[in-house]
Write a protein that holds these residues in place. Structure first.
Motif, PDB file in Angstrom:
ATOM      1  N   GLY A  55     -13.395 -20.204  -2.686  1.00  0.00           N
ATOM      2  CA  GLY A  55     -14.112 -19.096  -3.305  1.00  0.00           C
ATOM      3  C   GLY A  55     -15.177 -18.468  -2.439  1.00  0.00           C
ATOM      4  N   LEU A  56     -15.015 -18.566  -1.106  1.00  0.00           N
ATOM      5  CA  LEU A  56     -16.019 -18.015  -0.205  1.00  0.00           C
ATOM      6  C   LEU A  56     -15.636 -16.591   0.218  1.00  0.00           C
ATOM      7  N   ASP A  57     -16.659 -15.801   0.528  1.00  0.00           N
ATOM      8  CA  ASP A  57     -16.450 -14.471   1.096  1.00  0.00           C
ATOM      9  C   ASP A  57     -16.479 -14.585   2.616  1.00  0.00           C
ATOM     10  N   GLU A  58     -15.492 -13.994   3.272  1.00  0.00           N
ATOM     11  CA  GLU A  58     -15.464 -14.032   4.733  1.00  0.00           C
ATOM     12  C   GLU A  58     -16.265 -12.863   5.288  1.00  0.00           C
ATOM     13  N   VAL A  59     -17.218 -13.160   6.156  1.00  0.00           N
ATOM     14  CA  VAL A  59     -18.099 -12.124   6.699  1.00  0.00           C
ATOM     15  C   VAL A  59     -18.233 -12.318   8.201  1.00  0.00           C
ATOM     16  N   THR A  60     -18.613 -11.256   8.874  1.00  0.00           N
ATOM     17  CA  THR A  60     -18.914 -11.345  10.296  1.00  0.00           C
ATOM     18  C   THR A  60     -20.296 -11.954  10.492  1.00  0.00           C
ATOM     19  N   VAL A  61     -20.486 -12.624  11.617  1.00  0.00           N
ATOM     20  CA  VAL A  61     -21.753 -13.315  11.869  1.00  0.00           C
ATOM     21  C   VAL A  61     -22.846 -12.346  12.311  1.00  0.00           C
ATOM     22  N   ASP A  62     -22.474 -11.323  13.036  1.00  0.00           N
ATOM     23  CA  ASP A  62     -23.464 -10.407  13.607  1.00  0.00           C
ATOM     24  C   ASP A  62     -23.774  -9.266  12.650  1.00  0.00           C
ATOM     25  N   LEU A  63     -25.048  -9.102  12.350  1.00  0.00           N
ATOM     26  CA  LEU A  63     -25.533  -7.997  11.522  1.00  0.00           C
ATOM     27  C   LEU A  63     -26.807  -7.435  12.156  1.00  0.00           C
ATOM     28  N   PRO A  64     -27.073  -6.151  11.979  1.00  0.00           N
ATOM     29  CA  PRO A  64     -28.360  -5.627  12.444  1.00  0.00           C
ATOM     30  C   PRO A  64     -29.488  -6.095  11.532  1.00  0.00           C
ATOM     31  N   ALA A  65     -30.688  -6.132  12.073  1.00  0.00           N
ATOM     32  CA  ALA A  65     -31.853  -6.482  11.260  1.00  0.00           C
ATOM     33  C   ALA A  65     -32.113  -5.386  10.232  1.00  0.00           C
ATOM     34  N   PRO A  66     -32.703  -5.723   9.080  1.00  0.00           N
ATOM     35  CA  PRO A  66     -33.030  -4.694   8.089  1.00  0.00           C
ATOM     36  C   PRO A  66     -33.943  -3.622   8.688  1.00  0.00           C
ATOM     37  N   HIS A  67     -33.783  -2.402   8.216  1.00  0.00           N
ATOM     38  CA  HIS A  67     -34.623  -1.300   8.696  1.00  0.00           C
ATOM     39  C   HIS A  67     -36.082  -1.585   8.362  1.00  0.00           C
ATOM     40  N   ALA A  68     -36.962  -1.231   9.288  1.00  0.00           N
ATOM     41  CA  ALA A  68     -38.381  -1.563   9.130  1.00  0.00           C
ATOM     42  C   ALA A  68     -38.963  -1.004   7.832  1.00  0.00           C
ATOM     43  N   LEU A  69     -38.588   0.218   7.455  1.00  0.00           N
ATOM     44  CA  LEU A  69     -39.169   0.839   6.267  1.00  0.00           C
ATOM     45  C   LEU A  69     -38.505   0.386   4.976  1.00  0.00           C
ATOM     46  N   SER A  70     -37.437  -0.396   5.074  1.00  0.00           N
ATOM     47  CA  SER A  70     -36.790  -0.910   3.864  1.00  0.00           C
ATOM     48  C   SER A  70     -37.350  -2.264   3.455  1.00  0.00           C
ATOM     49  N   ARG A  71     -38.222  -2.828   4.267  1.00  0.00           N
ATOM     50  CA  ARG A  71     -38.754  -4.162   3.979  1.00  0.00           C
ATOM     51  C   ARG A  71     -39.964  -4.074   3.049  1.00  0.00           C
ATOM     52  N   PRO A  72     -39.920  -4.688   1.880  1.00  0.00           N
ATOM     53  CA  PRO A  72     -41.127  -4.748   1.047  1.00  0.00           C
ATOM     54  C   PRO A  72     -42.231  -5.530   1.753  1.00  0.00           C
ATOM     55  N   ARG A  73     -43.461  -5.207   1.449  1.00  0.00           N
ATOM     56  CA  ARG A  73     -44.586  -5.905   2.059  1.00  0.00           C
ATOM     57  C   ARG A  73     -44.663  -7.338   1.543  1.00  0.00           C
ATOM     58  N   ILE A  74     -45.200  -8.210   2.369  1.00  0.00           N
ATOM     59  CA  ILE A  74     -45.377  -9.618   1.990  1.00  0.00           C
ATOM     60  C   ILE A  74     -46.683  -9.738   1.227  1.00  0.00           C
ATOM     61  N   GLU A  75     -46.584 -10.117  -0.042  1.00  0.00           N
ATOM     62  CA  GLU A  75     -47.773 -10.138  -0.902  1.00  0.00           C
ATOM     63  C   GLU A  75     -47.897 -11.417  -1.728  1.00  0.00           C
TER      64      GLU A  75
END
Length: 437
Positions: free
Chosen positions: A118-138
């Motif tokens: 029941g696993l999803d097969e995915v590629t290992v390499d992904l780009p990092a999340p866009h800087a402006l899409s990251r919520p602030r750490i609070e």
């Protein structure tokens, strides 16, 4: 008979397309040169050797030939062996079934447990999340270790380095965090570890309770350099899947230095020139690509804890210095504390969290600052006290520190099996420094 859809057409064309094979042109050290087939950097190829198929990964491409590194044992391979292209890079299975399992550096189960389904097969390499899409750490994430939660508070989605020489307690500290963290799941990458220590870590340090809420990825020191490097990205990709499913994950990697060493082997084998202390430029390009993939996202978070094995306890070594510039804080483990039996051997005066002001309130920050001032005052007069040259009343902070030192020491010490809740830690700190304010 059904209509000829685009998918069925593509499948039919792939089935009748002639298979083009290449050949091994040469083997030198861990480098395999392949000719006769086109492939991109990062793609997998399969060499048909006398003892079976050996996968290799393309790491460099030149006109007419490919430079590859093996993901398995090359014993028995020779020039002229056939090479088949796979047409894709490394792919792994991800899903809930990974919880409580131990995987190898390529994402395959190695614990003898039931077959993963029941696993999803995915590629290992992904780009990092866009800087402006990251919520602030609070929000603070409890790690279950008093010295960290009070004096180097970790935010949910922060990336923190644990800097130390060998044998100072990095793996033991990670096992405490795995058992005591507030995160829903832990992904633990053991990269370049001694084979003897893996089972000890799983059974003694992590234990059944910690393993039940963890995914462990293991690539021991005898594995090929590509496998050790890929293990870091496999663990990160698994953590990303849980984060994208709305979870709050702790990703613990031991150690980032051995990832850099694996990339150094790969870079030098591919023909890169050595630069800083023998590290080729690709090492310092790789670190931000790996570390920036952790952090917050609109769905969840990955809190990254990366151990850095500093050479000769030198915190200015190239990997440690580069990692410290990328990460959101660092924890320094002291050999002097470790040899004196102080565990965890965290040098709190040398450790900082760059999100401390965002995840703690003014009162808690004031208590932590007060304790740091007491520790700094004690450090400045310690030698004078030991030789009997300190005069009481010379420094009010030093007098308070000397009076409270047994209680401070008890607060900073913590047994390997003991975990502490965040609220209890802050309450204990308030009680400790309240009388010295």
């Amino acid at each position: 008979m059904g209509a000829l859809t685009a998918e069925r057409r593509d499948a039919a064309l792939a089935a009748v397309r002639p298979l083009r094979l290449g050949r091994v042109a040469g083997l030198l050290g861990i480098r395999v040169t392949v000719t006769g087939i086109p492939a991109a950097v990062g793609e997998l190829l399969e060499i048909q050797g006398p003892d079976g198929v050996v996968p290799v990964e393309v790491v460099a491409s030149e006109p007419g030939q490919l430079t590859c590194l093996p993901l398995g044992d090359t014993t028995g391979l020779r020039a002229g062996d056939h090479v088949r292209p796979c047409g894709t890079g490394l792919r792994i299975g991800v899903g809930e079934a990974l919880r409580g399992r131990v995987l190898d550096g390529l994402g395959r189960p190695m614990d003898g447990g039931p077959e993963l389904a029941g696993l999803d097969e995915v590629t290992v390499d992904l780009p990092a999340p866009h800087a402006l899409s990251r919520p602030r750490i609070e929000q603070q994430l409890g790690l279950g270790v008093r010295a960290l939660d009070a004096l180097t508070p970790c935010g949910r989605g922060q990336r923190l380095g644990i800097m130390a020489g060998s044998g100072v307690g990095k793996s033991s500290l990670l096992s405490m965090i795995a058992r005591g963290t507030d995160a829903e799941i832990s992904v633990i990458a053991l990269i370049g570890e001694r084979g003897r220590e893996v089972r000890e870590f799983l059974e003694n340090d992590l234990g059944p309770e910690g393993l039940s809420r963890s995914v462990v990825v293991v690539a021991t020191s005898d594995q090929p350099s590509v496998v050790r490097l890929r293990a870091a990205f496999v663990a990160t990709r698994i953590a990303e899947w849980f984060r994208d499913s709305g979870r709050h994950v702790v990703l613990m990697m031991d150690s980032l230095t051995r990832v850099a060493l694996a990339q150094r082997e790969i870079g030098l084998s591919a023909g890169e020139p050595p630069a800083t202390r023998g590290f080729p430029p690709s090492v310092f390009a790789l670190l931000p690509k790996l570390l920036e993939r952790a952090g917050t996202s609109p769905e969840g978070s990955i809190t990254g804890l990366y151990t850095v094995l500093v050479e000769g306890d030198d915190l200015q070594d190239p990997v440690g210095d580069s990692a410290r510039s990328i990460l959101d804080g660092h924890v320094v483990l002291s050999r002097d504390l470790a040899t004196s039996g102080h565990f965890p051997s965290i040098d709190v005066l040398e450790s900082i969290s760059r999100v401390a002001t965002a995840v703690t309130g003014p009162d808690r920050r004031a208590d932590a600052t007060r304790l740091r001032r007491l520790l700094a005052a004690y450090r400045s007069v310690k030698e004078l006290v030991e030789i009997g040259a300190y005069v009481s009343g010379s420094d009010a902070d030093a007098d308070d520190a000397l009076a409270l030192m047994p209680h401070i020491d008890a607060f900073l010490r913590q047994d390997l099996e003991d975990t502490s809740q965040v609220e209890a830690t802050w309450a204990a700190l308030r009680e400790l420094v309240g009388g010295a304010a």
